[in-house]
Scaffold this active site. Structure first.
Site, PDB file in Angstrom:
ATOM      1  N   VAL A 107      64.491 -17.716  19.211  1.00  0.00           N
ATOM      2  CA  VAL A 107      63.059 -17.890  18.936  1.00  0.00           C
ATOM      3  C   VAL A 107      62.703 -17.639  17.478  1.00  0.00           C
ATOM      4  O   VAL A 107      61.580 -17.900  17.050  1.00  0.00           O
ATOM      5  CB  VAL A 107      62.169 -17.004  19.848  1.00  0.00           C
ATOM      6  CG1 VAL A 107      62.229 -17.483  21.293  1.00  0.00           C
ATOM      7  CG2 VAL A 107      62.524 -15.530  19.753  1.00  0.00           C
TER       8      VAL A 107
ATOM      9  N   ARG B  15      64.438 -16.212  13.316  1.00  0.00           N
ATOM     10  CA  ARG B  15      65.413 -15.404  12.585  1.00  0.00           C
ATOM     11  C   ARG B  15      64.900 -15.035  11.209  1.00  0.00           C
ATOM     12  O   ARG B  15      64.038 -15.719  10.655  1.00  0.00           O
ATOM     13  CB  ARG B  15      66.770 -16.109  12.512  1.00  0.00           C
ATOM     14  CG  ARG B  15      66.861 -17.241  11.532  1.00  0.00           C
ATOM     15  CD  ARG B  15      68.272 -17.732  11.345  1.00  0.00           C
ATOM     16  NE  ARG B  15      68.871 -18.328  12.525  1.00  0.00           N
ATOM     17  CZ  ARG B  15      70.027 -19.003  12.508  1.00  0.00           C
ATOM     18  NH1 ARG B  15      70.688 -19.151  11.384  1.00  0.00           N
ATOM     19  NH2 ARG B  15      70.506 -19.523  13.609  1.00  0.00           N
TER      20      ARG B  15
ATOM     21  N   PHE C 167      67.675 -10.310   8.367  1.00  0.00           N
ATOM     22  CA  PHE C 167      68.443  -9.242   8.992  1.00  0.00           C
ATOM     23  C   PHE C 167      68.798  -9.523  10.445  1.00  0.00           C
ATOM     24  O   PHE C 167      69.827  -9.075  10.928  1.00  0.00           O
ATOM     25  CB  PHE C 167      67.663  -7.917   8.913  1.00  0.00           C
ATOM     26  CG  PHE C 167      67.367  -7.495   7.504  1.00  0.00           C
ATOM     27  CD1 PHE C 167      68.318  -6.856   6.750  1.00  0.00           C
ATOM     28  CD2 PHE C 167      66.136  -7.765   6.922  1.00  0.00           C
ATOM     29  CE1 PHE C 167      68.063  -6.481   5.440  1.00  0.00           C
ATOM     30  CE2 PHE C 167      65.868  -7.393   5.616  1.00  0.00           C
ATOM     31  CZ  PHE C 167      66.834  -6.752   4.868  1.00  0.00           C
ATOM     32  N   GLY C 168      67.933 -10.224  11.128  1.00  0.00           N
ATOM     33  CA  GLY C 168      68.169 -10.379  12.560  1.00  0.00           C
ATOM     34  C   GLY C 168      67.935 -11.781  13.097  1.00  0.00           C
ATOM     35  O   GLY C 168      67.233 -12.591  12.490  1.00  0.00           O
TER      36      GLY C 168
ATOM     37  N   LYS D 249      65.992  -8.833  19.407  1.00  0.00           N
ATOM     38  CA  LYS D 249      66.402  -9.008  18.004  1.00  0.00           C
ATOM     39  C   LYS D 249      67.828  -8.499  17.907  1.00  0.00           C
ATOM     40  O   LYS D 249      68.115  -7.348  18.250  1.00  0.00           O
ATOM     41  CB  LYS D 249      65.465  -8.220  17.091  1.00  0.00           C
ATOM     42  CG  LYS D 249      65.864  -8.265  15.614  1.00  0.00           C
ATOM     43  CD  LYS D 249      64.749  -7.686  14.753  1.00  0.00           C
ATOM     44  CE  LYS D 249      65.150  -7.507  13.310  1.00  0.00           C
ATOM     45  NZ  LYS D 249      64.055  -7.032  12.470  1.00  0.00           N
TER      46      LYS D 249
ATOM     47  N   ASP E 266      56.645  -4.217   4.606  1.00  0.00           N
ATOM     48  CA  ASP E 266      57.020  -5.635   4.596  1.00  0.00           C
ATOM     49  C   ASP E 266      55.966  -6.458   5.329  1.00  0.00           C
ATOM     50  O   ASP E 266      56.293  -7.338   6.134  1.00  0.00           O
ATOM     51  CB  ASP E 266      58.411  -5.799   5.233  1.00  0.00           C
ATOM     52  CG  ASP E 266      59.076  -7.110   4.811  1.00  0.00           C
ATOM     53  OD1 ASP E 266      58.615  -7.727   3.819  1.00  0.00           O
ATOM     54  OD2 ASP E 266      60.052  -7.521   5.469  1.00  0.00           O
TER      55      ASP E 266
ATOM     56  N   GLU F 175      27.908  18.637   3.501  1.00  0.00           N
ATOM     57  CA  GLU F 175      29.021  19.150   2.702  1.00  0.00           C
ATOM     58  C   GLU F 175      30.296  18.357   2.967  1.00  0.00           C
ATOM     59  O   GLU F 175      31.120  18.162   2.065  1.00  0.00           O
ATOM     60  CB  GLU F 175      29.272  20.646   2.964  1.00  0.00           C
ATOM     61  CG  GLU F 175      30.272  21.177   1.934  1.00  0.00           C
ATOM     62  CD  GLU F 175      30.495  22.677   1.970  1.00  0.00           C
ATOM     63  OE1 GLU F 175      30.012  23.349   2.893  1.00  0.00           O
ATOM     64  OE2 GLU F 175      31.197  23.151   1.052  1.00  0.00           O
TER      65      GLU F 175
ATOM     66  N   ASN G  61      23.442  22.693 -12.908  1.00  0.00           N
ATOM     67  CA  ASN G  61      23.899  22.848 -14.296  1.00  0.00           C
ATOM     68  C   ASN G  61      23.486  24.215 -14.846  1.00  0.00           C
ATOM     69  O   ASN G  61      22.416  24.731 -14.511  1.00  0.00           O
ATOM     70  CB  ASN G  61      23.335  21.722 -15.177  1.00  0.00           C
ATOM     71  CG  ASN G  61      24.324  21.360 -16.273  1.00  0.00           C
ATOM     72  OD1 ASN G  61      25.334  22.050 -16.468  1.00  0.00           O
ATOM     73  ND2 ASN G  61      24.029  20.296 -17.014  1.00  0.00           N
TER      74      ASN G  61
END
Ligand SMILES: Nc1ncnc2c1ncn2[C@@H]1O[C@H](COP(=O)(O)OP(=O)(O)OP(=O)(O)O)[C@@H](O)[C@H]1O
Ligand SMILES: [Ca+2]
Ligand SMILES: [Ca+2]
Length: 570
Positions: free
Chosen positions: A123, A125, A128-129, A149, A245, A482, A515
């Site tokens: 189905v 590729r 890697f697999g 896979k 990836d 806060e 300030n």
């Protein structure tokens, strides 16, 4: 950019030149990473022998883009060379002696694949697999179709390659259950292969669906896709997993229906990363790689860049960063801004453009997180995505707790300038932390909230430990006001157009409530500046000569935080 060769839907000639990926050459044997199907032992009855490569180009009205190739350095490091089974393994740049390590390819998985599954057609590729359809012969899945896979052990010529496969399986297992991640059913091995059993996604790759629509999505359709990607990725990031990836080939639709669910697949390059950690290996596919990955200092935000690239492609059909060579692509990623001038951008919504721009920000600290992206008006105006907990909130609150009281006051003033829309995300995060009936959260809430989403991956990545550390800090309870001051990201706010207005308004509020006259020495200690720094030279502008109070410049520097101020000085 705006030149036709950058287009996915560009003319066939330009497209062919564009294809520098060796995967698109006609003969599989020409592929640097081609190895025959690993299935010869298992797959006896197929007429094709399982080695026929799926051809995208013949079935398309226009030549499609090449599937994104992995970065060369990545492949060399992980597989030793372009032809893993023939050439010697190149010297490892870290000098960790990879070439001398005898690779142990025993995984400890069940060896009963053949007894449990009957293999069917191929189905898909990748580098890697090989992935096949298979039918379960026994157990709870009996009679059901699954995807397998298959990764040949002969390809695992380095310890890194073996570790990648082990981690892929471990991560799939740990993350199992999220609706936008491919479901994992188990792993097997024999002498020649590793077999990863997953749910079968029959709707094809996002890339194919994009191409079948002429290389472009409507905004509404793109939103549906992007929300699902963000859901999955936000979940991974919270667990301390960076995918590394993300590209249109690594998203599959479960069915052929238009409204099919989208699933993230291929965790082959994924990595654990805790919120304090930076990864440094250059990993991914060239068109989608984030600038900080190329700079070798990155975390989960690298995935957000890739999602920005995907969103850009979905909306306009062009790649945001394009060149003929890998180094050329890297250069554009690092130096150039994507173009929003060409059609269809002028006719797309401002929100769509803003969404993409906020993901393609070169500074990873300014880029939206996945949970924040889900709160972006482009998505929330029509859809109502469920917003998950965001680890950036934990990081920011931790930094706030350890800030000086003066900086806390400055942040409180800044938080009061946020608009209703900007507060929406913080409100969602506050709610997820489970405030008590009086509207307060304690640091313990941070731990409790996270534990609800906990998986094994969170322990492995160090997120659990990190959150334990945050929640065991000493600090009073926070109300929403806060919390906003604590969880506001000054970096991100600085990335928006209205930053100057926010800062000015916040300074006015600070003038009113916070300030005060401050001595240079005190300010230096607030900022963590070493006594060796020539204080008067450095801090002169930060204090107003008229009354000795913090100047606007000093206020902004204070907001930036200690470490960024210190970095600027050195
Ligand atoms: N669960 C699944 N259901 C259906 N098809 C799948 C499934 N998993 C993978 N595939 C198909 O197999 C292809 C290769 O799988 P995968 O991406 O996992 O391999 P890979 O060799 O790691 O790829 P890459 O070269 O991107 O690293 C996918 O692009 C997809 O077309
Ligand atoms: Ca893939
Ligand atoms: Ca992969």
């Amino acid at each position: 950019m705006g030149i036709c060769h950058a287009k996915l839907k560009a003319n066939p000639k330009a497209k062919c030149e564009d294809i520098t990926d060796p995967q698109t050459t006609n003969s599989p044997s020409n592929l640097p990473f081609f190895t025959p199907s690993p299935l010869s032992s298992v797959f006896k009855n197929s007429p094709s022998g399982g080695t026929k490569r799926r051809s995208r180009s013949r079935s398309r009205p226009f030549p499609p883009p090449s599937p994104a190739k992995h970065i060369k350095e990545l492949l060399a490091r992980r597989h030793g060379s372009g032809k893993p089974n023939e050439a010697p393994i190149p010297e490892n740049e870290d000098g960790d002696g990879e070439e001398f390590v005898e690779v142990n390819t025993e995984f400890g998985y069940s060896k009963e694949f053949v007894g449990n599954y009957e293999i069917g057609e191929e189905v898909g590729r990748g580098h890697f697999g090989f992935t096949y359809k298979a039918k379960a012969k026994k157990g709870s899945l009996k009679g059901r179709n699954v995807a397998v896979k298959i990764i040949a052990k002969s390809k695992m010529t380095t310890a890194i390659a073996v570790e990648d496969v082990k981690r892929e399986v471990k991560i799939l297992q740990a993350l199992n259950g999220h609706k936008n991640l491919v479901q994992f059913h188990g792993a097997f091995e024999d002498d020649t292969n590793v077999y990863i059993i997953m749910e079968l996604c029959e709707g094809g790759e996002l890339l194919d669906r994009l191409l079948s629509r002429g290389g472009i999505y409507s905004e509404e359709d793109a939103k549906t896709v992007i929300v699902q990607i963000l859901n999955a990725v936000a979940f991974c990031h919270l667990q301390g997993i960076v995918h590394r990836d993300l590209k249109p080939e690594n998203f599959l639709f479960t069915t052929r229906e238009e409204d099919s669910i989208l699933k993230v697949i291929d965790f082959g390059l994924s990595e654990y990363v805790n919120p304090d950690e930076k990864l440094n290996d250059i990993v991914g596919s060239a068109y989608y790689v984030a600038p900080e990955v190329l700079h070798r200092s990155y975390g989960t935000q690298a995935d957000m860049w890739s999602i920005g690239v995907i969103a850009y492609i979905l909306l306009c059909g062009s790649r945001p960063f394009w060149d003929r060579t890998e180094s050329g692509i890297f250069r554009t990623v690092l130096k150039e801004d994507p173009s929003f001038d060409d059609e269809p951008w002028p006719s797309l919504s401002c929100d769509a453009k803003d969404f993409v721009q906020r993901l393609l920000h070169k500074d990873q600290h300014i880029r939206l997180t996945a949970a924040q992206a889900l709160c972006h008006p482009w998505l929330t105006n029509h859809l109502h995505p469920k917003i998950p907990l965001d680890m950036i909130v934990y990081k920011l609150v931790r930094a706030y707790i350890y800030s000086s009281s003066l900086r806390k006051l400055a942040l409180n003033a800044l938080a009061k300038t946020l608009s209703f829309m900007q507060l929406a995300y913080l409100r969602q995060q506050f709610h997820l932390l489970g405030p008590n009936k009086n509207g307060f959260i304690s640091l313990q809430n941070f731990k409790t909230a996270l534990m609800k989403a906990s998986t094994d991956a969170m322990n492995e990545s160090g997120v659990t430990e990190y959150v334990h550390m945050v929640s065991s800090s000493q600090y009073k309870r926070l109300d929403f006001e806060e919390f906003c001051a604590a969880a506001i990201s000054v970096h991100q706010l600085k990335g928006i157009e209205s930053w100057e207005q926010h800062a000015r308004y916040a300074y006015d509020l600070f003038e009113e409530y916070g300030n005060r006259p401050i001595m240079i020495e005190e300010l230096a200690s607030e900022l963590g500046l070493a006594p060796s720094v020539p204080l008067h030279v450095v801090l002169q502008d930060w204090i107003r000569p008229s009354d000795g109070k913090l100047s606007f410049i000093g206020f902004v520097k204070l907001l930036n935080g200690v470490s960024s101020s210190r970095n600027k000085k050195t």
